[in-house]
Design a protein around this motif. Structure first.
Motif, PDB file in Angstrom:
ATOM      1  N   ILE A 129      -7.838  25.657  20.216  1.00 39.23           N
ATOM      2  CA  ILE A 129      -7.835  27.067  20.640  1.00 39.23           C
ATOM      3  C   ILE A 129      -8.025  27.121  22.160  1.00 39.23           C
ATOM      4  CG2 ILE A 129      -9.044  29.287  20.343  1.00 39.23           C
ATOM      5  CD1 ILE A 129     -10.141  28.058  17.658  1.00 39.23           C
ATOM      6  N   GLN A 130      -7.365  28.086  22.780  1.00 35.02           N
ATOM      7  CA  GLN A 130      -7.483  28.214  24.241  1.00 35.02           C
ATOM      8  C   GLN A 130      -8.959  28.368  24.635  1.00 35.02           C
ATOM      9  OE1 GLN A 130      -4.442  30.205  26.849  1.00 35.02           O
ATOM     10  NE2 GLN A 130      -5.965  31.813  26.818  1.00 35.02           N
ATOM     11  N   ASN A 131      -9.360  27.676  25.672  1.00 32.08           N
ATOM     12  CA  ASN A 131     -10.741  27.703  26.190  1.00 32.08           C
ATOM     13  C   ASN A 131     -11.764  27.030  25.272  1.00 32.08           C
ATOM     14  OD1 ASN A 131      -9.810  29.130  28.383  1.00 32.08           O
ATOM     15  ND2 ASN A 131     -10.298  31.124  27.476  1.00 32.08           N
ATOM     16  N   GLN A 132     -11.322  26.442  24.177  1.00 30.78           N
ATOM     17  CA  GLN A 132     -12.266  25.729  23.299  1.00 30.78           C
ATOM     18  C   GLN A 132     -12.512  24.346  23.917  1.00 30.78           C
ATOM     19  OE1 GLN A 132     -10.510  24.383  19.619  1.00 30.78           O
ATOM     20  NE2 GLN A 132     -12.410  24.609  18.462  1.00 30.78           N
ATOM     21  N   SER A 133     -13.771  24.077  24.238  1.00 32.45           N
ATOM     22  CA  SER A 133     -14.081  22.773  24.838  1.00 32.45           C
ATOM     23  C   SER A 133     -14.494  21.798  23.738  1.00 32.45           C
ATOM     24  CB  SER A 133     -15.220  22.927  25.842  1.00 32.45           C
ATOM     25  OG  SER A 133     -16.385  23.312  25.133  1.00 32.45           O
ATOM     26  N   LEU A 134     -14.602  20.528  24.115  1.00 41.70           N
ATOM     27  CA  LEU A 134     -15.069  19.533  23.141  1.00 41.70           C
ATOM     28  C   LEU A 134     -16.490  19.871  22.691  1.00 41.70           C
ATOM     29  CD1 LEU A 134     -13.823  16.086  24.500  1.00 41.70           C
ATOM     30  CD2 LEU A 134     -13.185  17.183  22.359  1.00 41.70           C
ATOM     31  N   LYS A 135     -17.254  20.423  23.633  1.00 42.48           N
ATOM     32  CA  LYS A 135     -18.631  20.803  23.313  1.00 42.48           C
ATOM     33  C   LYS A 135     -18.652  21.938  22.277  1.00 42.48           C
ATOM     34  CE  LYS A 135     -22.761  20.770  25.898  1.00 42.48           C
ATOM     35  NZ  LYS A 135     -23.510  21.408  26.893  1.00 42.48           N
ATOM     36  N   ASP A 136     -17.731  22.901  22.461  1.00 41.48           N
ATOM     37  CA  ASP A 136     -17.628  24.001  21.482  1.00 41.48           C
ATOM     38  C   ASP A 136     -17.296  23.438  20.102  1.00 41.48           C
ATOM     39  OD1 ASP A 136     -17.948  25.872  23.478  1.00 41.48           O
ATOM     40  OD2 ASP A 136     -15.787  26.199  23.747  1.00 41.48           O
ATOM     41  N   LEU A 137     -16.351  22.499  20.115  1.00 45.98           N
ATOM     42  CA  LEU A 137     -15.914  21.927  18.842  1.00 45.98           C
ATOM     43  C   LEU A 137     -17.067  21.178  18.176  1.00 45.98           C
ATOM     44  CD1 LEU A 137     -13.607  21.384  16.860  1.00 45.98           C
ATOM     45  CD2 LEU A 137     -12.928  19.439  18.257  1.00 45.98           C
ATOM     46  N   GLU A 138     -17.829  20.479  19.002  1.00 48.65           N
ATOM     47  CA  GLU A 138     -18.963  19.733  18.451  1.00 48.65           C
ATOM     48  C   GLU A 138     -19.995  20.690  17.855  1.00 48.65           C
ATOM     49  OE1 GLU A 138     -20.369  16.707  21.041  1.00 48.65           O
ATOM     50  OE2 GLU A 138     -21.839  15.988  19.576  1.00 48.65           O
ATOM     51  N   LYS A 139     -20.193  21.815  18.534  1.00 42.73           N
ATOM     52  CA  LYS A 139     -21.139  22.828  18.031  1.00 42.73           C
ATOM     53  C   LYS A 139     -20.665  23.323  16.656  1.00 42.73           C
ATOM     54  CE  LYS A 139     -24.460  25.695  18.082  1.00 42.73           C
ATOM     55  NZ  LYS A 139     -25.682  25.094  17.609  1.00 42.73           N
ATOM     56  N   ASP A 140     -19.346  23.593  16.586  1.00 47.59           N
ATOM     57  CA  ASP A 140     -18.776  24.033  15.312  1.00 47.59           C
ATOM     58  C   ASP A 140     -19.010  22.983  14.222  1.00 47.59           C
ATOM     59  OD1 ASP A 140     -17.662  26.433  14.571  1.00 47.59           O
ATOM     60  OD2 ASP A 140     -15.843  26.172  15.750  1.00 47.59           O
ATOM     61  N   LEU A 141     -18.715  21.737  14.561  1.00 46.80           N
ATOM     62  CA  LEU A 141     -18.850  20.663  13.562  1.00 46.80           C
ATOM     63  C   LEU A 141     -20.298  20.537  13.093  1.00 46.80           C
ATOM     64  CD1 LEU A 141     -16.479  18.089  15.269  1.00 46.80           C
ATOM     65  CD2 LEU A 141     -16.099  19.162  13.036  1.00 46.80           C
ATOM     66  N   GLU A 142     -21.211  20.757  14.043  1.00 44.45           N
ATOM     67  CA  GLU A 142     -22.633  20.689  13.704  1.00 44.45           C
ATOM     68  C   GLU A 142     -22.959  21.763  12.653  1.00 44.45           C
ATOM     69  OE1 GLU A 142     -24.903  20.555  17.422  1.00 44.45           O
ATOM     70  OE2 GLU A 142     -26.531  21.516  16.293  1.00 44.45           O
ATOM     71  N   ILE A 143     -22.411  22.959  12.864  1.00 42.38           N
ATOM     72  CA  ILE A 143     -22.692  24.048  11.911  1.00 42.38           C
ATOM     73  C   ILE A 143     -21.997  23.783  10.571  1.00 42.38           C
ATOM     74  CG2 ILE A 143     -22.512  26.528  11.481  1.00 42.38           C
ATOM     75  CD1 ILE A 143     -22.494  26.916  14.557  1.00 42.38           C
ATOM     76  N   TYR A 144     -20.726  23.403  10.633  1.00 38.47           N
ATOM     77  CA  TYR A 144     -19.988  23.139   9.384  1.00 38.47           C
ATOM     78  C   TYR A 144     -20.740  22.123   8.520  1.00 38.47           C
ATOM     79  CZ  TYR A 144     -15.531  25.559  10.358  1.00 38.47           C
ATOM     80  OH  TYR A 144     -14.560  26.501  10.562  1.00 38.47           O
ATOM     81  N   THR A 145     -21.186  21.036   9.163  1.00 33.60           N
ATOM     82  CA  THR A 145     -21.788  19.956   8.366  1.00 33.60           C
ATOM     83  C   THR A 145     -23.242  20.248   8.007  1.00 33.60           C
ATOM     84  OG1 THR A 145     -22.249  18.771  10.420  1.00 33.60           O
ATOM     85  CG2 THR A 145     -20.256  18.139   9.226  1.00 33.60           C
ATOM     86  N   SER A 146     -23.820  21.297   8.613  1.00 31.91           N
ATOM     87  CA  SER A 146     -25.200  21.642   8.236  1.00 31.91           C
ATOM     88  C   SER A 146     -25.200  22.464   6.947  1.00 31.91           C
ATOM     89  CB  SER A 146     -25.871  22.440   9.358  1.00 31.91           C
ATOM     90  OG  SER A 146     -25.283  23.731   9.428  1.00 31.91           O
ATOM     91  N   LEU A 147     -24.026  22.948   6.563  1.00 33.77           N
ATOM     92  CA  LEU A 147     -23.933  23.761   5.343  1.00 33.77           C
ATOM     93  C   LEU A 147     -23.639  22.854   4.146  1.00 33.77           C
ATOM     94  CD1 LEU A 147     -21.824  26.628   6.936  1.00 33.77           C
ATOM     95  CD2 LEU A 147     -24.213  26.771   6.215  1.00 33.77           C
ATOM     96  N   PRO A 148     -24.140  23.223   2.972  1.00 33.20           N
ATOM     97  CA  PRO A 148     -23.940  22.340   1.812  1.00 33.20           C
ATOM     98  C   PRO A 148     -22.549  22.487   1.195  1.00 33.20           C
ATOM     99  CG  PRO A 148     -25.284  24.221   1.208  1.00 33.20           C
ATOM    100  CD  PRO A 148     -24.946  24.406   2.653  1.00 33.20           C
ATOM    101  N   VAL A 149     -21.511  22.180   1.994  1.00 28.96           N
ATOM    102  CA  VAL A 149     -20.144  22.296   1.475  1.00 28.96           C
ATOM    103  C   VAL A 149     -19.593  20.899   1.199  1.00 28.96           C
ATOM    104  CG1 VAL A 149     -19.729  24.483   2.646  1.00 28.96           C
ATOM    105  CG2 VAL A 149     -19.088  22.346   3.783  1.00 28.96           C
ATOM    106  N   LYS A 150     -18.529  20.845   0.413  1.00 28.70           N
ATOM    107  CA  LYS A 150     -18.018  19.546  -0.041  1.00 28.70           C
ATOM    108  C   LYS A 150     -16.746  19.112   0.670  1.00 28.70           C
ATOM    109  CE  LYS A 150     -21.081  19.591  -3.407  1.00 28.70           C
ATOM    110  NZ  LYS A 150     -22.364  18.959  -3.120  1.00 28.70           N
ATOM    111  N   HIS A 151     -16.113  20.046   1.367  1.00 30.60           N
ATOM    112  CA  HIS A 151     -14.760  19.748   1.854  1.00 30.60           C
ATOM    113  C   HIS A 151     -14.518  20.525   3.143  1.00 30.60           C
ATOM    114  CE1 HIS A 151     -10.327  19.619   1.773  1.00 30.60           C
ATOM    115  NE2 HIS A 151     -10.385  18.746   0.789  1.00 30.60           N
ATOM    116  N   ILE A 152     -13.854  19.897   4.097  1.00 33.14           N
ATOM    117  CA  ILE A 152     -13.499  20.595   5.339  1.00 33.14           C
ATOM    118  C   ILE A 152     -12.032  20.300   5.653  1.00 33.14           C
ATOM    119  CG2 ILE A 152     -13.908  20.706   7.849  1.00 33.14           C
ATOM    120  CD1 ILE A 152     -16.895  20.078   7.183  1.00 33.14           C
ATOM    121  N   SER A 153     -11.264  21.360   5.896  1.00 36.62           N
ATOM    122  CA  SER A 153      -9.867  21.189   6.325  1.00 36.62           C
ATOM    123  C   SER A 153      -9.796  21.604   7.783  1.00 36.62           C
ATOM    124  CB  SER A 153      -8.927  22.090   5.515  1.00 36.62           C
ATOM    125  OG  SER A 153      -8.987  21.772   4.153  1.00 36.62           O
TER     126      SER A 153
END
Ligand code: SF4
Length: 366
Positions: A162-186
């Motif tokens: 996404i425009q203006n999305q930095s690697l740091k932003d992406l890492e923040k997102d990944l941190e949140i995604y993986t902190s949730l008890p979900v089984k699958h990420i696309s």
């Protein structure tokens, strides 16, 4: 034997600027009911086929724009009319701002056991950039309510590039995604599909796409982050906890016969691929006259089948048997020497570097 059923629900609350799926904006309950009745008729048109359904997938569009009672009614209809295995995987794609606890509970009762939530990002800025109509708060609530209803097999979609999305932003997102008890990420790369408003703004220079190196860094970050958190990549864009791969999507990639119903849905049955009209009005009229809505059909001959095996197999972590590429061994060798691929036993597998240019590699190999 048909093992998978895909049902396309072509309604959305808004049209996201980057989306090229067939959908219209409509919350007209009368139209939703008419569409479900048409889907029932379409299933009956295929009743003579041999079914043993292991997976049912409601995609779209936004299936969760339908009342949960209507969706459930249709699931009961399917189970009533065609042969379904004891515990099929039944997935529903959900927009974060639609279903809540009671809705999830109702569809769970009908047999839904997998939910795919179109979160896209947990950063508000990214959602606005994507033109989404839900908020981060909606996403948290959808996950929470889905879990509370007892459906624990949850996929979350993520978009990168996404425009203006930095690697740091992406890492923040990944941190949140993986902190949730979900089984699958696309995780999908933002792509300017032809004819979309997004593609137009890229063409006009209003929207700047990430370059190949930036996208590669993002993909590597996603893959390494998710794998350290116990999500194993089993396909180009899909990571899951052990035992939670999407069975339905694996059918597509492995040429298992499936029926697709609804506007623009595709089927693959008895070596033939066919596709329904993408026009809702035409679809409804044909079905209501008792006609099949397919407008396209082709037989996949042996050489086409092999090409598809290569094209789809390279997306998978397990890659393809080297023997499929027997006429292209020089290219394979070159790809391996340049770290685009590797040989593991008798299989050729793309590396992260190779996956980022998969389309170019496919055209080289087939
Ligand atoms: S909600 Fe999904 S299907 Fe609907 S327009 Fe947006 S991206 Fe496309």
């Amino acid at each position: 034997m048909i093992k998978g059923l895909y049902i396309h629900i072509p309604f959305c609350s808004i049209k996201c600027p980057y989306c090229d799926f067939v959908s219209i904006t409509s919350d007209d309950k009368g139209l939703h009911r008419r569409y479900i009745e048409a889907l029932k008729k379409e299933i009956l048109l295929y009743k003579e086929l041999d079914f043993d359904l292991e997976t049912v997938y409601f995609g779209g569009g936004t299936p969760s724009l339908l009342d949960p009672e209507l969706l459930s009614e249709f699931i009961y209809f399917i189970k009533d009319q065609i042969s379904v295995v004891e515990s099929p995987e039944i997935t529903v794609e959900v927009n974060p701002k639609t279903y809540r606890y009671e809705d999830f509970r109702i569809i769970k009762e009908a047999g839904v056991n997998r939910i795919s939530i179109g979160v896209q990002s947990f950063l508000e800025r990214n959602l606005r950039m994507l033109g989404r109509d839900h908020s981060v708060k909606d996403s948290y609530k959808a996950v929470e309510d889905c879990l509370k209803s007892g459906i624990e097999n949850i996929n979350l979609d993520l978009i990168y590039g996404i425009q203006n999305q930095s690697l740091k932003d992406l890492e923040k997102d990944l941190e949140i995604y993986t902190s949730l008890p979900v089984k699958h990420i696309s995780a999908y790369m933002l792509t300017p599909y032809e004819g979309t408003p997004f593609e137009q703004s890229v063409r006009e220079g209003v929207y700047r796409l990430k370059d190949e190196d930036e996208l590669y860094d993002m993909f590597v970050l996603i893959n390494s982050y998710l794998e350290t958190q116990g999500f194993l990549r089993y396909e180009l864009s899909n990571w899951s906890k052990e035992g939670y791969q999407c069975r339905h999507n694996l059918f597509y990639w492995k040429h298992v016969p499936f029926l697709g119903i609804g506007v623009s849905a595709w089927s693959y049955i008895n070596g033939k691929r066919s596709g329904n009209t993408g026009n809702l009005k035409e679809y409804l009229e044909k079905i209501e006259k008792g006609k099949k809505p397919a407008v396209f059909s082709e037989t996949i001959d042996k050489s086409e089948f092999l090409k598809e095996k290569i094209f789809l197999g390279l997306r998978l972590r397990e890659g393809v048997p080297v023997k499929y590429l027997s006429g292209k061994l020089d290219s394979v060798e070159e790809l391996v020497s340049e770290n685009f691929g590797l040989i593991d036993g008798d299989r050729f597998i793309l590396t992260e570097k190779g996956l980022m240019v998969i389309n170019r590699i496919v055209s080289l190999l087939i």
